[in-house]
Design a protein around this motif. Structure first.
Motif, PDB file in Angstrom:
ATOM      1  N   GLN A  17       0.834  -1.202   0.000  1.00 12.24           N
ATOM      2  CA  GLN A  17       0.000   0.000   0.000  1.00 12.24           C
ATOM      3  C   GLN A  17       0.870   1.254   0.000  1.00 12.24           C
ATOM      4  O   GLN A  17       2.092   1.197   0.146  1.00 12.24           O
ATOM      5  CB  GLN A  17      -0.935   0.004   1.207  1.00 12.24           C
ATOM      6  CG  GLN A  17      -2.030  -1.063   1.129  1.00 12.24           C
ATOM      7  CD  GLN A  17      -3.026  -0.947   2.263  1.00 12.24           C
ATOM      8  OE1 GLN A  17      -2.660  -0.661   3.409  1.00 12.24           O
ATOM      9  NE2 GLN A  17      -4.298  -1.188   1.960  1.00 12.24           N
ATOM     10  N   THR A  18       0.190   2.389  -0.149  1.00 14.59           N
ATOM     11  CA  THR A  18       0.858   3.683  -0.164  1.00 14.59           C
ATOM     12  C   THR A  18       0.500   4.443   1.104  1.00 14.59           C
ATOM     13  O   THR A  18      -0.643   4.388   1.578  1.00 14.59           O
ATOM     14  CB  THR A  18       0.408   4.495  -1.389  1.00 14.59           C
ATOM     15  OG1 THR A  18       0.816   3.798  -2.568  1.00 14.59           O
ATOM     16  CG2 THR A  18       1.021   5.897  -1.386  1.00 14.59           C
ATOM     17  N   VAL A  19       1.476   5.147   1.641  1.00 12.86           N
ATOM     18  CA  VAL A  19       1.223   5.978   2.820  1.00 12.86           C
ATOM     19  C   VAL A  19       1.895   7.326   2.618  1.00 12.86           C
ATOM     20  O   VAL A  19       2.975   7.411   2.032  1.00 12.86           O
ATOM     21  CB  VAL A  19       1.740   5.296   4.104  1.00 12.86           C
ATOM     22  CG1 VAL A  19       3.260   5.106   4.091  1.00 12.86           C
ATOM     23  CG2 VAL A  19       1.329   6.072   5.348  1.00 12.86           C
ATOM     24  N   THR A  20       1.223   8.369   3.074  1.00 17.48           N
ATOM     25  CA  THR A  20       1.780   9.715   2.993  1.00 17.48           C
ATOM     26  C   THR A  20       1.823  10.322   4.381  1.00 17.48           C
ATOM     27  O   THR A  20       0.805  10.396   5.067  1.00 17.48           O
ATOM     28  CB  THR A  20       0.941  10.607   2.063  1.00 17.48           C
ATOM     29  OG1 THR A  20       0.927  10.031   0.757  1.00 17.48           O
ATOM     30  CG2 THR A  20       1.544  12.004   1.972  1.00 17.48           C
ATOM     31  N   LEU A  21       3.004  10.736   4.775  1.00 13.45           N
ATOM     32  CA  LEU A  21       3.207  11.373   6.068  1.00 13.45           C
ATOM     33  C   LEU A  21       3.344  12.869   5.846  1.00 13.45           C
ATOM     34  O   LEU A  21       3.926  13.314   4.853  1.00 13.45           O
ATOM     35  CB  LEU A  21       4.487  10.835   6.734  1.00 13.45           C
ATOM     36  CG  LEU A  21       4.681   9.319   6.736  1.00 13.45           C
ATOM     37  CD1 LEU A  21       5.964   8.947   7.434  1.00 13.45           C
ATOM     38  CD2 LEU A  21       3.489   8.622   7.335  1.00 13.45           C
ATOM     39  N   ARG A  22       2.833  13.632   6.798  1.00 14.95           N
ATOM     40  CA  ARG A  22       2.893  15.083   6.640  1.00 14.95           C
ATOM     41  C   ARG A  22       3.614  15.711   7.813  1.00 14.95           C
ATOM     42  O   ARG A  22       3.491  15.264   8.962  1.00 14.95           O
ATOM     43  CB  ARG A  22       1.487  15.668   6.518  1.00 14.95           C
ATOM     44  CG  ARG A  22       1.466  17.199   6.522  1.00 14.95           C
ATOM     45  CD  ARG A  22       0.160  17.785   6.127  1.00 14.95           C
ATOM     46  NE  ARG A  22       0.137  19.224   6.394  1.00 14.95           N
ATOM     47  CZ  ARG A  22      -0.550  20.114   5.677  1.00 14.95           C
ATOM     48  NH1 ARG A  22      -1.281  19.694   4.644  1.00 14.95           N
ATOM     49  NH2 ARG A  22      -0.522  21.390   5.977  1.00 14.95           N
ATOM     50  N   CYS A  23       4.314  16.800   7.518  1.00 14.97           N
ATOM     51  CA  CYS A  23       5.026  17.562   8.539  1.00 14.97           C
ATOM     52  C   CYS A  23       4.787  19.047   8.328  1.00 14.97           C
ATOM     53  O   CYS A  23       5.008  19.572   7.227  1.00 14.97           O
ATOM     54  CB  CYS A  23       6.520  17.278   8.480  1.00 14.97           C
ATOM     55  SG  CYS A  23       7.518  18.406   9.491  1.00 14.97           S
ATOM     56  N   ASP A  24       4.367  19.718   9.391  1.00 14.81           N
ATOM     57  CA  ASP A  24       4.268  21.174   9.377  1.00 14.81           C
ATOM     58  C   ASP A  24       5.362  21.734  10.275  1.00 14.81           C
ATOM     59  O   ASP A  24       5.295  21.551  11.498  1.00 14.81           O
ATOM     60  CB  ASP A  24       2.899  21.621   9.851  1.00 14.81           C
ATOM     61  CG  ASP A  24       1.823  21.388   8.818  1.00 14.81           C
ATOM     62  OD1 ASP A  24       1.441  20.205   8.614  1.00 14.81           O
ATOM     63  OD2 ASP A  24       1.386  22.369   8.195  1.00 14.81           O
ATOM     64  N   PRO A  25       6.348  22.402   9.710  1.00 13.12           N
ATOM     65  CA  PRO A  25       7.443  22.932  10.535  1.00 13.12           C
ATOM     66  C   PRO A  25       7.001  24.168  11.297  1.00 13.12           C
ATOM     67  O   PRO A  25       5.887  24.677  11.099  1.00 13.12           O
ATOM     68  CB  PRO A  25       8.495  23.290   9.489  1.00 13.12           C
ATOM     69  CG  PRO A  25       7.693  23.681   8.288  1.00 13.12           C
ATOM     70  CD  PRO A  25       6.500  22.766   8.306  1.00 13.12           C
ATOM     71  N   ILE A  26       7.877  24.638  12.148  1.00 11.60           N
ATOM     72  CA  ILE A  26       7.621  25.902  12.836  1.00 11.60           C
ATOM     73  C   ILE A  26       7.620  27.019  11.790  1.00 11.60           C
ATOM     74  O   ILE A  26       8.485  27.046  10.898  1.00 11.60           O
ATOM     75  CB  ILE A  26       8.681  26.152  13.913  1.00 11.60           C
ATOM     76  CG1 ILE A  26       8.510  25.131  15.047  1.00 11.60           C
ATOM     77  CG2 ILE A  26       8.612  27.579  14.452  1.00 11.60           C
ATOM     78  CD1 ILE A  26       9.593  25.167  16.100  1.00 11.60           C
ATOM     79  N   SER A  27       6.667  27.908  11.918  1.00 12.86           N
ATOM     80  CA  SER A  27       6.537  28.993  10.949  1.00 12.86           C
ATOM     81  C   SER A  27       7.828  29.804  10.872  1.00 12.86           C
ATOM     82  O   SER A  27       8.403  30.195  11.898  1.00 12.86           O
ATOM     83  CB  SER A  27       5.374  29.907  11.369  1.00 12.86           C
ATOM     84  OG  SER A  27       5.253  30.992  10.488  1.00 12.86           O
ATOM     85  N   GLY A  28       8.287  30.042   9.648  1.00 14.46           N
ATOM     86  CA  GLY A  28       9.502  30.832   9.454  1.00 14.46           C
ATOM     87  C   GLY A  28      10.778  30.013   9.379  1.00 14.46           C
ATOM     88  O   GLY A  28      11.843  30.558   9.061  1.00 14.46           O
ATOM     89  N   HIS A  29      10.685  28.722   9.664  1.00 17.06           N
ATOM     90  CA  HIS A  29      11.873  27.849   9.569  1.00 17.06           C
ATOM     91  C   HIS A  29      12.038  27.394   8.118  1.00 17.06           C
ATOM     92  O   HIS A  29      11.221  26.663   7.580  1.00 17.06           O
ATOM     93  CB  HIS A  29      11.715  26.639  10.489  1.00 17.06           C
ATOM     94  CG  HIS A  29      11.975  26.934  11.920  1.00 17.06           C
ATOM     95  ND1 HIS A  29      12.172  25.949  12.869  1.00 17.06           N
ATOM     96  CD2 HIS A  29      12.091  28.114  12.574  1.00 17.06           C
ATOM     97  CE1 HIS A  29      12.393  26.512  14.041  1.00 17.06           C
ATOM     98  NE2 HIS A  29      12.340  27.835  13.889  1.00 17.06           N
TER      99      HIS A  29
END
Lengths: 113, 113
Positions: A17-29
């Motif tokens: 199967q396929t999996v997608t992981l997401r990351c939201d960094p600290i704003s401005g980094h």
């Protein structure tokens, strides 16, 4: 100030199967990193973005892994097709400019069955 | 290439006793050295770092580490353990002053009341 956010926190999928992981960094980094920890082993570097550009992707295991950071904000890491050995905790981290201080998310625990 | 060795995956320490976590590194260039801590259900957090300035580095929460080039070591200490110090501790090295880190396997610290 919000920290580095990753989701999902856990994902259980079947081999192939396929999996997608997401990351939201600290704003401005501008710098965003992906690391992975396979059970019982060290945390290993996968890749580094500066804004939307891949600065260093030498740690990516193979071409089943695709990372993107469109617009230089959040990033996704797609595994397609997933294999058993892809199981582990995937960490995202961000940093500002030339700072040697990484801010880590709490990780995504990926289990491939 | 850079690498780090941390021995003893699990370390038990009595509350109030000395905490000593050992880290030995290998680097072909002058190293930058780090200790990160991961509390349960959280991301890794930087405790302290060595960047070629003072060899004795003080970090957060009462921890400190000493860089010894002759011994290729960067051991982490805290004089008196608290229950809140129960966590996993990672030593890491960078050979280029960037955030592409090579981590050790980590030490899971258990504090006994």
């Amino acid at each position: 100030e919000a920290g580095v956010t990753q989701f999902p926190s856990h994902s259980v999928i079947e081999k192939g199967q396929t999996v997608t992981l997401r990351c939201d960094p600290i704003s401005g980094h501008d710098n965003l990193y992906w690391y992975r920890r396979v059970m019982g082993k060290e945390i290993k570097f996968l890749l580094h973005f500066v804004k939307e550009s891949k600065q260093d992707e030498s740690g990516m295991p193979n071409n089943r892994f695709l990372a993107e950071r469109t617009g230089g904000t959040y990033s996704t890491l797609k595994v397609q097709p997933a294999e058993l050995e892809d199981s582990g905790v995937y960490f995202c981290a961000s940093s500002q400019g030339a700072s040697l201080k990484l801010f880590f998310g709490s990780g995504t625990q990926l289990s491939v069955l | 290439a850079q690498s780090v060795t941390q021995l003893g995956s699990h370390v038990s320490v009595s509350e109030g006793a000395l905490v000593l976590l050992r880290c030995n590194y290998s680097s072909s260039v002058p190293p930058y050295l780090f200790w990160y801590v991961q509390y349960p259900n959280q991301g890794l957090q930087l405790l302290l770092k060595y960047t070629s300035a003072a060899t004795l580095v003080k970090g957060i929460n009462g921890f400190e580490a000493e860089f010894k080039k002759s011994e290729t070591s960067f051991h982490l200490t805290k004089p008196s353990a608290h229950m809140r110090d129960a966590a996993e501790y990672f030593c890491a090295v960078s050979g280029e002053g960037n955030n592409r880190l090579a981590f050790g396997k980590g030490n899971q610290v258990v504090v006994i009341p």
